[in-house]
Design a protein around this motif. Structure first.
Motif, mmCIF file in Angstrom:
data_model
loop_
_atom_site.group_PDB
_atom_site.id
_atom_site.type_symbol
_atom_site.label_atom_id
_atom_site.label_comp_id
_atom_site.label_asym_id
_atom_site.label_seq_id
_atom_site.Cartn_x
_atom_site.Cartn_y
_atom_site.Cartn_z
ATOM 1 N N LEU A 146 54.720 85.770 65.897
ATOM 2 C CA LEU A 146 55.173 84.626 66.663
ATOM 3 C C LEU A 146 55.300 83.413 65.755
ATOM 4 O O LEU A 146 54.513 83.241 64.816
ATOM 5 C CB LEU A 146 54.181 84.304 67.784
ATOM 6 N N SER A 147 56.264 82.571 66.051
ATOM 7 C CA SER A 147 56.371 81.294 65.337
ATOM 8 C C SER A 147 55.224 80.400 65.781
ATOM 9 O O SER A 147 54.532 80.681 66.770
ATOM 10 C CB SER A 147 57.711 80.616 65.642
ATOM 11 N N LYS A 149 55.286 77.483 67.289
ATOM 12 C CA LYS A 149 55.482 76.990 68.648
ATOM 13 C C LYS A 149 55.328 78.104 69.672
ATOM 14 O O LYS A 149 54.822 77.882 70.783
ATOM 15 C CB LYS A 149 56.834 76.298 68.777
ATOM 16 N N GLU A 150 55.762 79.314 69.344
ATOM 17 C CA GLU A 150 55.573 80.446 70.258
ATOM 18 C C GLU A 150 54.085 80.712 70.476
ATOM 19 O O GLU A 150 53.648 80.967 71.609
ATOM 20 C CB GLU A 150 56.262 81.689 69.699
ATOM 21 N N LYS A 151 53.295 80.645 69.406
ATOM 22 C CA LYS A 151 51.842 80.843 69.526
ATOM 23 C C LYS A 151 51.212 79.754 70.385
ATOM 24 O O LYS A 151 50.378 80.029 71.256
ATOM 25 C CB LYS A 151 51.192 80.827 68.136
ATOM 26 N N LEU A 153 52.627 77.917 72.684
ATOM 27 C CA LEU A 153 53.053 78.046 74.070
ATOM 28 C C LEU A 153 52.298 79.173 74.768
ATOM 29 O O LEU A 153 51.788 78.993 75.890
ATOM 30 C CB LEU A 153 54.555 78.292 74.146
ATOM 31 N N LEU A 154 52.204 80.333 74.137
ATOM 32 C CA LEU A 154 51.504 81.461 74.756
ATOM 33 C C LEU A 154 50.020 81.146 74.924
ATOM 34 O O LEU A 154 49.414 81.458 75.955
ATOM 35 C CB LEU A 154 51.701 82.732 73.926
ATOM 36 N N LEU A 188 62.636 78.045 73.881
ATOM 37 C CA LEU A 188 61.376 78.593 73.371
ATOM 38 C C LEU A 188 60.801 79.605 74.357
ATOM 39 O O LEU A 188 60.329 80.680 73.962
ATOM 40 C CB LEU A 188 60.379 77.460 73.124
ATOM 41 N N ARG A 191 62.448 82.962 74.143
ATOM 42 C CA ARG A 191 62.019 83.737 72.978
ATOM 43 C C ARG A 191 60.663 84.396 73.236
ATOM 44 O O ARG A 191 60.449 85.553 72.845
ATOM 45 C CB ARG A 191 61.954 82.838 71.737
ATOM 46 N N VAL A 192 59.757 83.663 73.882
ATOM 47 C CA VAL A 192 58.437 84.231 74.185
ATOM 48 C C VAL A 192 58.571 85.381 75.178
ATOM 49 O O VAL A 192 57.966 86.446 75.016
ATOM 50 C CB VAL A 192 57.480 83.147 74.733
ATOM 51 N N ARG A 193 59.383 85.184 76.205
ATOM 52 C CA ARG A 193 59.572 86.231 77.214
ATOM 53 C C ARG A 193 60.140 87.509 76.600
ATOM 54 O O ARG A 193 59.779 88.627 76.982
ATOM 55 C CB ARG A 193 60.491 85.733 78.322
ATOM 56 N N LYS A 195 59.572 88.681 73.749
ATOM 57 C CA LYS A 195 58.566 89.382 72.950
ATOM 58 C C LYS A 195 57.488 90.047 73.796
ATOM 59 O O LYS A 195 56.689 90.825 73.279
ATOM 60 C CB LYS A 195 57.939 88.404 71.948
#
Length: 213
Positions: A146-147, A149-151, A153-154, A188, A191-193, A195
């Protein structure tokens, strides 16, 4: 996670910064209350405030913080033993009061408690889990990278599981106070969804998102 530290004892300030940065936190440290006040909109997830500091004391800064951030944890650190000072700190919304001298470990424990910092592995279902310590998303034997920002956010969604996470909160915590557009937040989230191996993030129209698993 970003923390604002206000402590005018330079030696103690540096000691706290060193310990918290070793834990992986980003710390903006100030010796002066007015300078700290000028950065309040920088996306902090925790405030650590001394009371007796130059130009703007910790209690006054606490009041200003509560004008903008009703829920963000504020920990007061002070050598004061005056009951009225301690009462003021709680009356104006501090979450806890640490009397100096204190062990830095005590401060770390309080930060983890009030900021819901977790070190466990959370099972999201369907052989998918998120490791808070390493910030890795694992799907079966596969590790999904994960980038930053992805980390963030999750991590935020899991910490607020079952609660609506607003666009404003995402901007404050993921973009760390910097302005971003709704399109960027939605991009963003897409992208998370992608993954995640299943749908567990619901959109709350015009408000934000909620994680259910």
């Amino acid at each position: 996670m970003k923390i604002l530290l206000l402590e005018d004892n330079a030696r103690l300030n540096a000691t706290i910064v060193k310990r918290l940065e070793a834990k992986g936190y980003r710390v903006d440290a100030f010796l002066d209350g007015k300078k700290a006040y000028e950065t309040l909109d920088s996306g902090y997830m925790c405030f650590i405030l001394d009371i007796n500091v130059p130009n703007l004391d910790g209690i006054e800064l606490l009041k200003k913080i509560r004008d903008f951030y009703r829920e963000t944890p504020v920990i007061i650190i002070s050598s004061s033993i005056e009951l009225e000072v301690i009462k003021d700190a709680y009356n104006f919304g501090c979450n806890d009061f640490l009397k100096k001298p204190f062990f830095i470990d005590e401060l770390e424990i309080k930060i983890e408690k009030f900021c819901n910092i977790r070190h466990d592995i959370v099972n999201l279902g369907e052989a998918c889990c998120f490791d808070f310590k390493s910030s890795l998303l694992r799907i079966g034997e596969h590790e999904e990278h994960l980038s930053r920002k992805e980390k963030l956010l999750l991590n935020l969604l899991i910490s607020e599981k079952g609660k609506v996470v607003t666009f404003d909160k995402i901007q404050a915590m993921v973009w760390e106070g910097n302005f971003t557009s709704l399109d960027s937040i939605r991009s963003l989230m897409r992208r998370v969804r992608k993954k995640l191996p299943f749908e567990c993030i619901e959109t709350v129209v015009d408000v934000g998102y909620i994680l259910r698993y």
